[in-house]
Design an enzyme around this catalytic site. Structure first.
Site, PDB file in Angstrom:
ATOM      1  CG  HIS A  74      -0.294   0.277   2.485  1.00  0.00           C
ATOM      2  ND1 HIS A  74      -0.317   1.544   3.172  1.00  0.00           N
ATOM      3  CD2 HIS A  74      -0.238  -0.914   3.488  1.00  0.00           C
ATOM      4  CE1 HIS A  74      -0.006   1.056   4.346  1.00  0.00           C
ATOM      5  NE2 HIS A  74       0.036  -0.261   4.598  1.00  0.00           N
ATOM      6  CD  GLU A 218      -2.910  -1.567   5.341  1.00  0.00           C
ATOM      7  OE1 GLU A 218      -3.023  -2.586   5.996  1.00  0.00           O
ATOM      8  OE2 GLU A 218      -2.452  -0.289   5.795  1.00  0.00           O
ATOM      9  CG  HIS A 329       1.039   3.129  13.023  1.00  0.00           C
ATOM     10  ND1 HIS A 329      -0.235   3.182  13.137  1.00  0.00           N
ATOM     11  CD2 HIS A 329       1.407   2.493  11.862  1.00  0.00           C
ATOM     12  CE1 HIS A 329      -0.616   2.581  12.204  1.00  0.00           C
ATOM     13  NE2 HIS A 329       0.430   2.117  11.465  1.00  0.00           N
TER      14      HIS A 329
END
Length: 356
Positions: A74, A218, A329
């Site tokens: 993605h 995604e 993240h």
């Protein structure tokens, strides 16, 4: 084919590009340029997925026909949209993807408007530590408490910024020892891996028909891979994504999931899919046969494009190959050169006709 030499500058450029779900344009343009000469056909579907295909020349596996192999990575990154401009010109945000707010304090961001990019400061509402109470100092703010300060008055902000404008975290990718770290290794590292696989296969026959998909959206529900899988109609699927490598202080080895530098991870399980066991065994055996470093992965939470492929139409045999990644993240997501190289080499070994 020889072992892969990696163009890490390409990976760093990919990581630096802005592209939240639904606004992957800059990444898509970059990928389209890099695909020149690497595929028989390249197209962009209605949702914005890039689909690059090559026709195989091999006889397939066993006595059966060639597979239609969809490999998907993605293009989007976690980020934000502007959802509201308040009476003082501060921006309130809608997150796209999951954030740990402990990593969002006092971040430089860019607001991408129709008229150009505006620099901003992301911070939570509240008192600074100098005047905060002990209870306030311990509190972890929620995402709804964060705002962006553009350093402009309300009129200047509203003249330039609209609801729905993209907001991305600022971070320039760099090499740290044998690691490459940046804001969007999830999942630009896999986009890079797929591009490098196609580059390595250029001029070589393939066992199967290959559909290399660079998917969109995604991070908000595997949306691009769902539509791409219905369009491609694969008979075999391979998702490419990052996975946790919590091989760092404060976490026991039983919780590490994977370890950096020990090879590409062959996913057994995550909360979105259980990889087809025959593919797990087949890719593991191939890695051992070719001397490609690999490790097996069980991830308690998370999902990848592989799940979307696996559940399409009547079901598709699928597995995911995962890049071990530290600090997922955050703006310093870190991947290891060895694992990148192993991922390319394993895909080339599987897809290349000589590995049959």
């Amino acid at each position: 084919m020889t072992k892969t030499d990696l163009k890490l500058d390409l990976l760093m450029r990919l990581s630096d590009l802005p592209g939240v779900p639904g606004q992957e344009d800059a990444v898509r343009d970059f990928v389209l340029a890099e695909l020149d000469g690497l595929a028989d056909e390249v197209r962009v579907d209605a949702l914005g997925n890039v689909i690059a295909s090559r026709t195989g020349t091999g006889a397939g596996t066993g006595e059966g026909p060639r597979e239609r192999v969809m490999v998907s990575a993605h293009m989007d990154e976690i980020g934000f949209l502007v959802r509201y401009v308040d009476e003082k010109g501060y921006l309130r945000l809608q997150n796209l993807g999951g954030f740990d707010t402990r990593n969002l304090f006092a971040r430089n961001v860019t607001v991408h408007t129709r008229g150009g990019a505006l620099p901003g400061i992301l911070t939570p509402a509240g008192r600074p530590v100098h005047i905060a109470s002990p209870e306030e100092r311990k509190k972890v703010p929620e995402l709804r408490e964060f705002f962006v300060d553009l350093g402009l008055d309300e009129g200047a902000v509203k003249a330039q910024v609209r609801v729905g404008d993209m907001v991305t975290l600022d971070q320039t990718a760099r090499q740290v020892g044998q690691l490459v770290c940046g804001k969007a290794m999830d999942d630009r590292a896999s986009v890079f891996l797929l591009l490098e696989t196609l580059r390595a296969l250029r001029g070589h026959p393939l066992r199967h028909d290959l559909y290399a998909v660079f998917s969109v959206q995604e991070e908000v529900g595997l949306r691009g891979a769902i539509t791409a899988a219905y369009g491609v109609q694969p008979t075999l699927g391979i998702g490419l994504d990052v996975t946790l490598a919590v091989d760092t202080p404060g976490v026991g080895p039983d919780e590490a999931v994977t370890r950096l530098g020990e090879g590409i991870a062959i996913k057994v399980y995550d909360s979105s899919m259980i990889s087809t066991r025959a593919l797990v065994d087949g890719f593991w055996d191939l890695a051992q046969e070719k001397g490609i470093p690999a490790q097996l992965e069980v991830l308690g939470q998370g999902g990848t494009d592989g799940a979307a492929i696996q559940r399409s139409r009547g079901g598709v045999p699928t597995l995911t190959l995962s890049l071990p990644t530290r600090y997922i993240h955050t703006v310093v997501e870190a991947v290891h050169e060895t694992d990148l190289r192993a991922g390319v080499d394993l895909l080339v070994a599987y897809l290349g006709e000589t590995s049959a």
